[in-house]
Write a protein that holds these residues in place. Sequence first.
Motif, mmCIF file in Angstrom:
data_model
loop_
_atom_site.group_PDB
_atom_site.id
_atom_site.type_symbol
_atom_site.label_atom_id
_atom_site.label_comp_id
_atom_site.label_asym_id
_atom_site.label_seq_id
_atom_site.Cartn_x
_atom_site.Cartn_y
_atom_site.Cartn_z
ATOM 1 N N GLU A 87 39.035 35.882 53.780
ATOM 2 C CA GLU A 87 40.377 35.314 53.713
ATOM 3 C C GLU A 87 41.159 35.861 52.520
ATOM 4 O O GLU A 87 42.382 35.994 52.584
ATOM 5 C CB GLU A 87 40.297 33.794 53.636
ATOM 6 N N PHE A 88 40.457 36.167 51.445
ATOM 7 C CA PHE A 88 41.117 36.748 50.273
ATOM 8 C C PHE A 88 41.590 38.164 50.573
ATOM 9 O O PHE A 88 42.652 38.588 50.106
ATOM 10 C CB PHE A 88 40.164 36.752 49.087
ATOM 11 N N ILE A 89 40.804 38.895 51.385
ATOM 12 C CA ILE A 89 41.178 40.265 51.735
ATOM 13 C C ILE A 89 42.317 40.271 52.746
ATOM 14 O O ILE A 89 43.301 40.992 52.598
ATOM 15 C CB ILE A 89 39.960 41.027 52.303
ATOM 16 N N ASN A 90 42.164 39.458 53.810
ATOM 17 C CA ASN A 90 43.107 39.464 54.918
ATOM 18 C C ASN A 90 43.996 38.224 54.841
ATOM 19 O O ASN A 90 43.523 37.115 55.079
ATOM 20 C CB ASN A 90 42.351 39.482 56.250
ATOM 21 N N PRO A 91 45.267 38.375 54.522
ATOM 22 C CA PRO A 91 46.146 37.194 54.421
ATOM 23 C C PRO A 91 46.282 36.432 55.740
ATOM 24 O O PRO A 91 46.597 35.251 55.736
ATOM 25 C CB PRO A 91 47.495 37.793 53.992
ATOM 26 N N ARG A 92 46.050 37.087 56.875
ATOM 27 C CA ARG A 92 46.203 36.404 58.157
ATOM 28 C C ARG A 92 45.124 35.349 58.369
ATOM 29 O O ARG A 92 45.277 34.464 59.217
ATOM 30 C CB ARG A 92 46.134 37.425 59.293
ATOM 31 N N LEU A 93 43.993 35.466 57.630
ATOM 32 C CA LEU A 93 42.898 34.527 57.798
ATOM 33 C C LEU A 93 42.943 33.373 56.811
ATOM 34 O O LEU A 93 42.065 32.517 56.836
ATOM 35 C CB LEU A 93 41.558 35.260 57.632
ATOM 36 N N ARG A 94 43.905 33.357 55.925
ATOM 37 C CA ARG A 94 43.938 32.326 54.894
ATOM 38 C C ARG A 94 44.259 30.979 55.500
ATOM 39 O O ARG A 94 45.207 30.817 56.246
ATOM 40 C CB ARG A 94 44.986 32.657 53.825
#
Length: 329
Positions: free
Chosen positions: A288-295
Amino acid sequence: MALQATETAVVAGEAAEAPRRDRLRFLRNRKTLIGLIILGVFVVLAVAGSWLAPYDPSARSDDLLQPPSLDHPFGTTQTGQDIFSQILVGTRGVLVVGFTAAVVATVLGVLIGVTAGYLGGVGDEVLSSVSNVFLVIPGLPLIIIVTSLLPETNDLTIAMVIGLTSWAWGARVLRAQTLSLRSRDYVQAARATGESTWRIIVFELLPNLTPVIASGFIGTVIFAVLAEITLAFIGVADISHWNWGTVLFWAQSNQALAQDAWWWFVPAGLCIALLGTALSLINFGIDEFINPRLRSEGRPDRSVRMRVGFTPVVRAPRDETTTRKDTST
């Protein structure tokens, strides 16, 4: 002038705090926080387990196959050994093997994957071929064969075997990421200024590969823990050295399930599940930290997207001239 200086200082302070807030966002993630707390408990048990254990895990007693009680929180085996002490003492071996193997595999994956992806050419083909060979060979059977051939199978030996045989997947992922990064503008600019290859790799590529490396490290820890427990459960590792797999080995060898001695294998299974859950939560937090879409904190963003996607119906203004003509008619 004083007001402008104050505003400039405030803006500079906010700009300095922005990277700090961005770094702390990873720790504010609920999944990451819960995973780190659970992992921290296991680390404490690994360090102080031998001191916290109320009994010698190998010592026998007259309390044969007793269910959980105040004297024996996790019950006893059919020889009177305290299972709670075995779990506490065995935590150290599990974490030592898991993290040592992950460090070895991560170092090899970074060296081979980043080098192959950045240099290219013949070196890339050779290193990629070696990685493909290790990817084709099944990991766990290879670990079992290599470990069974060794004269001594302590925790360090098992960790080295697991680390040396489980680096290929991480190297493959890092190679693909490096191939994508080496054509970026800042890498080309570093080359144009005459920076050396090792400096470009260390200061330009590795900082951008850190989240991928961290995610691969956590995944390797999970694999190493499960592999070490599997080796102990099937009797390949030294069964005289306590870990969670050894507890399961003795429970299965003495038919604990047939004797309705659920307390012999359930605590070890729960510890494995909790440790795997903690590492998985940390891995999800990294993703989630890498991919903003998963936050998970992106709910306001979704509401904003809904508002942006909503197109209100606006009535066109009436033409007064046309209205007057219609009225007159």
